[in-house]
Design an enzyme around this catalytic site. Sequence first.
Site, PDB file in Angstrom:
ATOM      1  N   GLY A  42     104.242  21.805  25.397  1.00 51.25           N
ATOM      2  CA  GLY A  42     105.342  21.664  26.348  1.00 51.25           C
ATOM      3  C   GLY A  42     105.176  22.496  27.603  1.00 51.25           C
ATOM      4  CG  HIS A 444     104.597  62.896  21.005  1.00 49.74           C
ATOM      5  ND1 HIS A 444     105.298  62.808  22.177  1.00 49.74           N
ATOM      6  CD2 HIS A 444     103.584  63.784  21.209  1.00 49.74           C
ATOM      7  CE1 HIS A 444     104.743  63.613  23.072  1.00 49.74           C
ATOM      8  NE2 HIS A 444     103.705  64.224  22.515  1.00 49.74           N
TER       9      HIS A 444
HETATM   10  P1  FAD Z   1     109.579  22.103  26.757  1.00 46.41           P
HETATM   11  O1  FAD Z   1     108.657  23.223  26.588  1.00 46.41           O
HETATM   12  O2  FAD Z   1     109.937  21.695  28.133  1.00 46.41           O
HETATM   13  O3  FAD Z   1     108.939  20.879  25.982  1.00 46.41           O
HETATM   14  C1  FAD Z   1     109.496  19.608  26.013  1.00 46.41           C
HETATM   15  C2  FAD Z   1     108.399  18.603  25.724  1.00 46.41           C
HETATM   16  O4  FAD Z   1     108.993  17.333  25.529  1.00 46.41           O
HETATM   17  C3  FAD Z   1     107.420  18.429  26.879  1.00 46.41           C
HETATM   18  O5  FAD Z   1     106.107  18.608  26.399  1.00 46.41           O
HETATM   19  C4  FAD Z   1     107.644  17.010  27.355  1.00 46.41           C
HETATM   20  O6  FAD Z   1     106.443  16.378  27.814  1.00 46.41           O
HETATM   21  C5  FAD Z   1     108.147  16.335  26.090  1.00 46.41           C
HETATM   22  N1  FAD Z   1     108.979  15.159  26.322  1.00 46.41           N
HETATM   23  C6  FAD Z   1     110.046  15.038  27.153  1.00 46.41           C
HETATM   24  N2  FAD Z   1     110.581  13.813  27.057  1.00 46.41           N
HETATM   25  C7  FAD Z   1     109.824  13.142  26.157  1.00 46.41           C
HETATM   26  C8  FAD Z   1     109.877  11.829  25.638  1.00 46.41           C
HETATM   27  N3  FAD Z   1     110.827  10.968  25.980  1.00 46.41           N
HETATM   28  N4  FAD Z   1     108.937  11.466  24.736  1.00 46.41           N
HETATM   29  C9  FAD Z   1     107.956  12.331  24.348  1.00 46.41           C
HETATM   30  N5  FAD Z   1     107.872  13.578  24.814  1.00 46.41           N
HETATM   31  C10 FAD Z   1     108.801  13.990  25.685  1.00 46.41           C
HETATM   32  N6  FAD Z   1     110.218  31.224  28.656  1.00 46.41           N
HETATM   33  C11 FAD Z   1     110.051  32.372  27.981  1.00 46.41           C
HETATM   34  O7  FAD Z   1     110.680  32.568  26.940  1.00 46.41           O
HETATM   35  N7  FAD Z   1     109.174  33.339  28.429  1.00 46.41           N
HETATM   36  C12 FAD Z   1     108.475  33.191  29.567  1.00 46.41           C
HETATM   37  O8  FAD Z   1     107.705  34.069  29.934  1.00 46.41           O
HETATM   38  C13 FAD Z   1     108.627  31.986  30.296  1.00 46.41           C
HETATM   39  N8  FAD Z   1     107.927  31.798  31.433  1.00 46.41           N
HETATM   40  C14 FAD Z   1     108.063  30.614  32.100  1.00 46.41           C
HETATM   41  C15 FAD Z   1     107.335  30.433  33.260  1.00 46.41           C
HETATM   42  C16 FAD Z   1     107.439  29.255  33.967  1.00 46.41           C
HETATM   43  C17 FAD Z   1     106.640  29.065  35.219  1.00 46.41           C
HETATM   44  C18 FAD Z   1     108.292  28.206  33.480  1.00 46.41           C
HETATM   45  C19 FAD Z   1     108.408  26.907  34.209  1.00 46.41           C
HETATM   46  C20 FAD Z   1     109.034  28.384  32.320  1.00 46.41           C
HETATM   47  C21 FAD Z   1     108.932  29.593  31.622  1.00 46.41           C
HETATM   48  N9  FAD Z   1     109.666  29.821  30.468  1.00 46.41           N
HETATM   49  C22 FAD Z   1     109.529  31.000  29.793  1.00 46.41           C
HETATM   50  C23 FAD Z   1     110.610  28.815  29.924  1.00 46.41           C
HETATM   51  C24 FAD Z   1     110.003  28.057  28.740  1.00 46.41           C
HETATM   52  O9  FAD Z   1     108.806  27.449  29.154  1.00 46.41           O
HETATM   53  C25 FAD Z   1     110.984  27.016  28.234  1.00 46.41           C
HETATM   54  O10 FAD Z   1     112.225  27.637  27.937  1.00 46.41           O
HETATM   55  C26 FAD Z   1     110.463  26.365  26.967  1.00 46.41           C
HETATM   56  O11 FAD Z   1     109.236  25.719  27.196  1.00 46.41           O
HETATM   57  C27 FAD Z   1     111.474  25.346  26.430  1.00 46.41           C
HETATM   58  O12 FAD Z   1     110.969  24.761  25.290  1.00 46.41           O
HETATM   59  P2  FAD Z   1     111.422  23.302  24.838  1.00 46.41           P
HETATM   60  O13 FAD Z   1     110.651  23.036  23.600  1.00 46.41           O
HETATM   61  O14 FAD Z   1     112.890  23.204  24.798  1.00 46.41           O
HETATM   62  O15 FAD Z   1     110.960  22.326  26.020  1.00 46.41           O
END
Ligand code: FAD
Length: 465
Positions: A42, A444
């Site tokens: 993701g 420490h």
């Molecule tokens: P996502 O990681 O967004 O995954 C969702 C997945 O669903 C994606 O791969 C997408 O392709 C897939 N998808 C969507 N719709 C469909 C569909 N219809 N069919 C099939 N697949 C689909 N968080 C932290 O905790 N620490 C950090 O240091 C941090 N740094 C970050 C830095 C950046 C630059 C960014 C942009 C974000 C950062 N985040 C960080 C936030 C973190 O990346 C997200 O909170 C996290 O990835 C959310 O996880 P998720 O599984 O909900 O969604």
Amino acid sequence: MSQSPYDLVVIGAGPGGYVAAIRAAQLGMRVACIEKDHSLGGTCLNVGCIPSKALLESSELFAEASGGLAAHGIRVSGVELDLDKMMKRKGRVVNALTKGVAGLFKKNGVDHLVGKARLAGPGKVELEGEESQTLEAKRILIATGSAPIELPGVAFDGERVVSSTEALCFENVPENMLVVGAGAIGLELGSVWARLGSKVSVVELADQIVPGADRELAELLERSLHKQGLRFRLQTSAQSAEAGTSGVRVSIKGPDTESHEDYDVVLVAVGRKAYTDGLGLDTVGITTDERGRIPVDSDYRTSAEGIHAIGDVIAGPMLAHKAEEEGVAAVEKMAGVAGHVNYDAVASIVYTFPELASVGMSEDGARSAGHEVKVGKFPFMANGRARCAGHTEGMIKIVADATTDRVLGVHVLGASASELIAEAAVAVEFSATAEDLARSVHAHPTLSEAMKEAALAVDGRQIHM
Ligand code: FAD
């Protein structure tokens, strides 16, 4: 083609979805995880947490080699940036981890299906991939994550006006760069490019950087980043941007000023929005809230029978560890196991230098929530290990309830704050008191002794200040 039903179909293989899929398989479910992108992991693994931290590490080493080591008596000359190699290294880090998820799926017997998933009525998911198919599922877990928010008037063009995704792979160091939004993503990527030589200017609509963070520490971080060359303007916004061949002209509005400024590139980092495009929520009667998020109950159930949702696509902080914990809790609840996420104990971290890490309530937040508070602070300047490393900026601040002594919030600004905050998260999770932290033996010389001292300082008993 129809197959025998899965116990669970997870849509999205970000940290929420892939962790949920693995945990569900551990609990004995037959699980498929559908991901539209070829790479698993993701946003977090591909264009978020991991590549940003890889670049933060590399750029920090570059900054240290370019002069930061002189205080240690180490002279380094001829330091040169090989940006292409730095980017390739970042790519290898991402690759290794995303392939690792594929390996974990295999090991746990999770079926990994590539393609875009669409809900097709109760218990049905259509998969548009190389081979389209309809999957039947006893339960469906939506973990489709989020996408960058676009600012009206400052539309992304992927080259001059970009989101974090493009800012993770510039081919050249921009001469100057405007960052719109002083949250974690804006400050981290602003730091990366400032360390590599870009003149970085940051505008933020709120009256402090890292809005929502403890104001005192946010102000200290602003001062520190300012010393590193980042220029900040608060209560200021980008109104419009016009990209040309050699740059982008941005109109910027502050509390009393309006200006037109030219930049090589503008990074818009004003937040992310839930992503449900093409998911077919209407086919199962799910309506999103005013911010496009999927409403769920405390068991992560949506309004549609058998359909659950977790991670960035639902309410709450958009953080990978929050998504992971929700994924685990959601499938444990499905399996009748007592899943649980303590939202008061979800740490948030800005991986700048120094890092800013917080868990629980800020001092202002605790007071507004009606607590009478006691606050203990301890600066890293008075910590032996911090002095050895030459990382004396910042402090630890503990906010405790004045009556019960319970730790309500802990805020760390300093080197390795992201590691130090874990102790504080455990303290909040187990409803520890400041006295519990103060009485625990801390080795420490370590930075963690500052945690003990801050806890002692809650009652004015700190030793080394
Ligand atoms: P996502 O990681 O967004 O995954 C969702 C997945 O669903 C994606 O791969 C997408 O392709 C897939 N998808 C969507 N719709 C469909 C569909 N219809 N069919 C099939 N697949 C689909 N968080 C932290 O905790 N620490 C950090 O240091 C941090 N740094 C970050 C830095 C950046 C630059 C960014 C942009 C974000 C950062 N985040 C960080 C936030 C973190 O990346 C997200 O909170 C996290 O990835 C959310 O996880 P998720 O599984 O909900 O969604």
